[in-house]
Design an enzyme around this catalytic site. Sequence first.
Site, PDB file in Angstrom:
ATOM      1  N   GLY A  26      -2.201   8.063   9.784  1.00  0.00           N
ATOM      2  CA  GLY A  26      -1.312   9.591  10.552  1.00  0.00           C
ATOM      3  C   GLY A  26      -2.544  11.302  10.484  1.00  0.00           C
TER       4      GLY A  26
ATOM      5  N   GLY B 130      -5.024  10.295  -1.391  1.00  0.00           N
ATOM      6  CA  GLY B 130      -6.395  10.630  -1.553  1.00  0.00           C
ATOM      7  C   GLY B 130      -6.940  11.328  -0.705  1.00  0.00           C
TER       8      GLY B 130
ATOM      9  CG  ASP C 210      -9.033   3.114  -3.744  1.00  0.00           C
ATOM     10  OD1 ASP C 210      -8.299   1.787  -4.456  1.00  0.00           O
ATOM     11  OD2 ASP C 210      -9.274   2.863  -2.664  1.00  0.00           O
TER      12      ASP C 210
ATOM     13  CD  GLU D 220     -11.330  -3.257  -1.858  1.00  0.00           C
ATOM     14  OE1 GLU D 220     -11.109  -3.944  -1.103  1.00  0.00           O
ATOM     15  OE2 GLU D 220     -10.581  -2.114  -1.555  1.00  0.00           O
TER      16      GLU D 220
ATOM     17  NE  ARG E  22      -9.007 -24.818  -5.902  1.00  0.00           N
ATOM     18  CZ  ARG E  22      -9.876 -25.946  -5.571  1.00  0.00           C
ATOM     19  NH1 ARG E  22     -10.746 -25.728  -5.369  1.00  0.00           N
ATOM     20  NH2 ARG E  22      -9.064 -27.320  -6.318  1.00  0.00           N
TER      21      ARG E  22
ATOM     22  CD  GLN F 264      -6.352  -4.925  -6.754  1.00  0.00           C
ATOM     23  OE1 GLN F 264      -6.820  -4.653  -7.212  1.00  0.00           O
ATOM     24  NE2 GLN F 264      -5.651  -5.935  -5.489  1.00  0.00           N
ATOM     25  NE  ARG F 265      -1.468   0.870  -1.218  1.00  0.00           N
ATOM     26  CZ  ARG F 265      -2.138   0.187   0.663  1.00  0.00           C
ATOM     27  NH1 ARG F 265      -3.449  -0.121   0.154  1.00  0.00           N
ATOM     28  NH2 ARG F 265      -1.616  -0.065   0.868  1.00  0.00           N
TER      29      ARG F 265
HETATM   30  O1  F6P Z   1      -7.237   3.210  -1.287  1.00  0.00           O
HETATM   31  C1  F6P Z   1      -6.347   2.084  -1.434  1.00  0.00           C
HETATM   32  C2  F6P Z   1      -6.487   0.825  -1.037  1.00  0.00           C
HETATM   33  O2  F6P Z   1      -5.756  -0.156  -1.646  1.00  0.00           O
HETATM   34  C3  F6P Z   1      -7.950   0.519  -1.172  1.00  0.00           C
HETATM   35  O3  F6P Z   1      -7.966  -0.195  -2.158  1.00  0.00           O
HETATM   36  C4  F6P Z   1      -8.110  -1.239   0.122  1.00  0.00           C
HETATM   37  O4  F6P Z   1      -9.305  -1.040   0.860  1.00  0.00           O
HETATM   38  C5  F6P Z   1      -7.064   0.061   0.970  1.00  0.00           C
HETATM   39  O5  F6P Z   1      -6.221   0.797   0.258  1.00  0.00           O
HETATM   40  C6  F6P Z   1      -5.952  -1.257   1.662  1.00  0.00           C
HETATM   41  O6  F6P Z   1      -5.345  -0.531   2.923  1.00  0.00           O
HETATM   42  P1  F6P Z   1      -4.119  -1.443   3.701  1.00  0.00           P
HETATM   43  O7  F6P Z   1      -3.011  -1.131   2.832  1.00  0.00           O
HETATM   44  O8  F6P Z   1      -5.261  -0.023   4.960  1.00  0.00           O
HETATM   45  O9  F6P Z   1      -4.797  -1.998   3.164  1.00  0.00           O
END
Ligand code: F6P
Length: 380
Positions: free
Chosen positions: A95, A135, A160, A255, A298, A306-307
Amino acid sequence: MRIAISTGGGDAPGLNAVIRAIVLSALQRGWEIFGIRRGYDGLYIRGRTTSLSATHVGQERRKGQSQGGLIAMGPEQVRGITHLGGTILGTTNRGNPFKWPTRQPDGSILEVDRSDELLRAFREAKLDALVSIGGDGSLQIAHDLWKKGIPAVGVPKTIDNDVVGTDSTFGFDTAVSTATDAIDKLHSTAESHDRVFVVELMGRYAGWITLHSGLSGSADVILIPEIPFDIEKVCQKIRDRDAQGRRFSIVVVAEGARPYGGAIVLKESAQRGTVERLGGIGAVVAQEIVERTGKETRSLVLGHLQRGGSPSTFDRLLALRLGSAAARAIADRDFGSVVVYTPPTVSRLPLSAVIGKTKLVPLDSGVILTARSLGICLGD
Ligand code: F6P
């Protein structure tokens, strides 16, 4: 005063707490306050009826007076939301008003600058100020909108923890707890099966989540973007543990981590109107470990878990403090600023001081030194 709030980019636990703090602080001052639906979408869709995305409880009472995608916020709309994850306003990472992805008749996507339209909509709605919670990307947009004439104040948000100028961003503490809990749970199954587990964690180009949860969760190897790794060092650590009778190992990998001389693994490269998506390094590291050590291995990607979830007490407090500080910044007419956490206080910086940069883990940080002195392998 008529104030608008926008939440942009990926969600983070604590967003609803910030919204509540801004709304209540504004109402206390006798201001009117509006939530913009889904980033800035709500300003473009005035006239259509929308409601808050309170899927959890009390959907009806949260609807509020809606003028299209602008929702009048009162105490009813923000009651009982401090502990809820997500954002009741909705969000998007597609957006950017300056680079709005627009599908063309031939199916291709073109980035269109719709910022003039946004400015017009802002003025037509008789808004006096904007609080942008987001962010690095959203703060950059807030800065550019401010330059264009929209009185804006930023509130940093991201799991992050990579926004410069602030000691910590809300959402980070909760994400670290979630990741630590996952690592804790892997220990028993790894030990029972004499296996290696590789856990890939979020964080984009910074290793904060991986370092903090890896150390707290007693990982044996922690790989972060700030320290390119040598896979042979990782494998040697696993062999050494085997030799000591510790026949399982936990490897956590950010990542954005990459081997010496190698590249970051991408799930998707940047398209028009979107940023690149990181992911896949966990599986690559696991495969290398299998080939080099012969250990049963594995891998898993913790991903968007995590969110999610309820913000930790730390994140709630931080979010509430930043939200009320944003209202104070508006009262002081300190536009073009961002509220930041500089313990023990919350202070302000110009938006220009925090945009376009990434806060990485300093190599001499106490947490890295602690990991090293505990014998954890950092891949170097
Ligand atoms: O910036 C937060 C974050 O969760 C990052 O850690 C991750 O790389 C990215 O967003 C994932 O984004 P999306 O929700 O677009 O998959």
